[in-house]
Design a protein around this motif. Sequence first.
Motif, short mmCIF file in Angstrom:
data_model
loop_
_atom_site.label_atom_id
_atom_site.label_comp_id
_atom_site.label_asym_id
_atom_site.label_seq_id
_atom_site.Cartn_x
_atom_site.Cartn_y
_atom_site.Cartn_z
N ALA A 1 0.84 -1.20 0.00
CA ALA A 1 0.00 0.00 0.00
C ALA A 1 0.87 1.25 0.00
O ALA A 1 1.99 1.24 0.52
CB ALA A 1 -0.92 0.00 1.22
N ASP A 2 0.37 2.32 -0.58
CA ASP A 2 1.11 3.57 -0.70
C ASP A 2 1.03 4.34 0.63
O ASP A 2 -0.06 4.71 1.08
CB ASP A 2 0.48 4.41 -1.83
CG ASP A 2 1.28 5.67 -2.14
OD1 ASP A 2 2.20 6.00 -1.35
OD2 ASP A 2 0.98 6.32 -3.16
N ASP A 3 2.19 4.56 1.27
CA ASP A 3 2.19 5.27 2.55
C ASP A 3 2.69 6.71 2.44
O ASP A 3 3.08 7.33 3.44
CB ASP A 3 3.02 4.51 3.59
CG ASP A 3 4.49 4.42 3.22
OD1 ASP A 3 4.84 4.81 2.09
OD2 ASP A 3 5.29 3.96 4.05
N VAL B 1 2.54 10.66 2.34
CA VAL B 1 1.68 11.58 3.09
C VAL B 1 0.95 12.51 2.13
O VAL B 1 1.56 13.09 1.22
CB VAL B 1 2.51 12.40 4.10
CG1 VAL B 1 1.63 13.41 4.83
CG2 VAL B 1 3.20 11.47 5.10
N LYS C 1 -1.54 9.49 5.73
CA LYS C 1 -0.89 8.66 4.72
C LYS C 1 -1.94 8.24 3.71
O LYS C 1 -3.11 8.06 4.05
CB LYS C 1 -0.22 7.45 5.36
CG LYS C 1 0.97 7.81 6.23
CD LYS C 1 1.64 6.57 6.81
CE LYS C 1 2.86 6.96 7.64
NZ LYS C 1 3.52 5.78 8.23
N PHE D 1 -2.70 5.49 2.13
CA PHE D 1 -3.47 4.28 2.36
C PHE D 1 -4.44 4.45 3.54
O PHE D 1 -5.45 3.75 3.62
CB PHE D 1 -2.55 3.08 2.61
CG PHE D 1 -1.96 2.99 3.99
CD1 PHE D 1 -2.66 2.37 5.02
CD2 PHE D 1 -0.72 3.54 4.27
CE1 PHE D 1 -2.13 2.29 6.29
CE2 PHE D 1 -0.18 3.46 5.54
CZ PHE D 1 -0.89 2.83 6.56
N GLU D 2 -4.13 5.38 4.46
CA GLU D 2 -5.01 5.59 5.61
C GLU D 2 -6.36 6.17 5.18
O GLU D 2 -7.39 5.92 5.83
CB GLU D 2 -4.34 6.51 6.62
CG GLU D 2 -3.17 5.86 7.34
CD GLU D 2 -2.46 6.80 8.30
OE1 GLU D 2 -1.84 6.31 9.25
OE2 GLU D 2 -2.52 8.04 8.07
N GLN E 1 -8.09 3.13 4.14
CA GLN E 1 -8.33 2.28 5.31
C GLN E 1 -9.58 2.72 6.06
O GLN E 1 -10.40 1.90 6.49
CB GLN E 1 -7.12 2.34 6.24
CG GLN E 1 -7.27 1.57 7.53
CD GLN E 1 -6.01 1.65 8.38
OE1 GLN E 1 -5.12 0.79 8.28
NE2 GLN E 1 -5.93 2.66 9.21
N ALA F 1 -7.18 5.70 -3.21
CA ALA F 1 -6.68 5.39 -1.87
C ALA F 1 -7.21 4.06 -1.36
O ALA F 1 -6.46 3.25 -0.80
CB ALA F 1 -7.06 6.51 -0.90
N SER G 1 -5.47 1.33 -3.15
CA SER G 1 -4.11 1.13 -2.65
C SER G 1 -4.14 0.35 -1.33
O SER G 1 -3.33 -0.56 -1.12
CB SER G 1 -3.43 2.48 -2.44
OG SER G 1 -2.14 2.31 -1.87
N TYR G 2 -5.08 0.70 -0.46
CA TYR G 2 -5.19 0.00 0.82
C TYR G 2 -5.50 -1.48 0.58
O TYR G 2 -4.89 -2.36 1.20
CB TYR G 2 -6.29 0.63 1.67
CG TYR G 2 -6.58 -0.14 2.93
CD1 TYR G 2 -5.69 -0.14 4.00
CD2 TYR G 2 -7.74 -0.89 3.05
CE1 TYR G 2 -5.95 -0.86 5.16
CE2 TYR G 2 -8.01 -1.62 4.21
CZ TYR G 2 -7.11 -1.59 5.25
OH TYR G 2 -7.37 -2.32 6.40
N GLY H 1 -2.57 -3.78 -0.40
CA GLY H 1 -1.70 -4.26 0.67
C GLY H 1 -2.41 -5.09 1.72
O GLY H 1 -1.79 -5.53 2.69
#
Length: 310
Positions: free
Chosen positions: A141-143, A145, A155, A157-158, A161, A240, A243-244, A247
Amino acid sequence: MRHARAIGIAGLVVIAVGAVAFAQSTVQPLPDAPAVETRDLDDNAVAELTKTTHGDPQKGAQLAGACAACHGLDGNADADPSLYPRIAGQSERYMARQLALFKSGERVNAIMQPFAMPLSAQDMRDLGAHFAQQTSGAGIADDAVVDAGPYKGLKFFEVGQKLFRSGDTERGIPACMACHGPAGSGNPGPAYPHVGGQQAWYSSGRLYTYREGQSSEDDKHLFNVMAAVAKSLTDEEIEAVSSYMQGLHARPDPTMLAAIEAQAASMPAPAVPAEEQAVPATDATADEALEAAEPAPAADPAPAPAPETP
């Protein structure tokens, strides 16, 4: 006589012109067209799935050779994950239905349709059973910012998430895991797909399609479920959450965790550098014994006598 001949010729001309005009104005019937072929709405590849039985994974494994070139032997598409999606771990019913949609042309894909066309409905169930037994991998996943916008400071992926786990009640967006499970492993009952570990480009492409709300499927019930969810998502949110999910993977089960812990316990302890090794403490008696065991230092040799003089 001459006048009678002229009148006769004129009459023939008039008759000829009239005949031509009549011929041009007469409707000529066309050849009979072949009868229009009709199809019962239930007589299609998707409807044929209702006549099948549970898939046979062994038969599916024999058919899966045609899938391996693109999706990999185990369905993880590791050879080129940027072009082909993961199908490992997909539920049997979901996989079979998508193949039927490709075959019927209700889901358009120039690559998949030729492969789906020769498959029977039972073949599709068998393939689904095979890939359902495969273990799906996962990506990263892309972290990075987020530096601007409503999600600034989070981030990347957050952002996804939060939507996956909690949704957004103010906008009527349900949590993704309500249907796809906490680990994204899908739901075999209503044939919701396995999304954990799926390549982000594929998931985002599907979400954009759902957001557009246009589908060529005959039965749009399942499509409309996702269309209602995706219609409120922004581009950033779609990317996003994709991406989450890329991962996202399931944790090892208790049996696997126990095996991992047992293996770790059986491994030899790592060597400690000499400078980091602790020096064992000694008591006074041991020190005295060491001193007594040491040999006494040798005495200095006596000086040589001076030479005598005559």
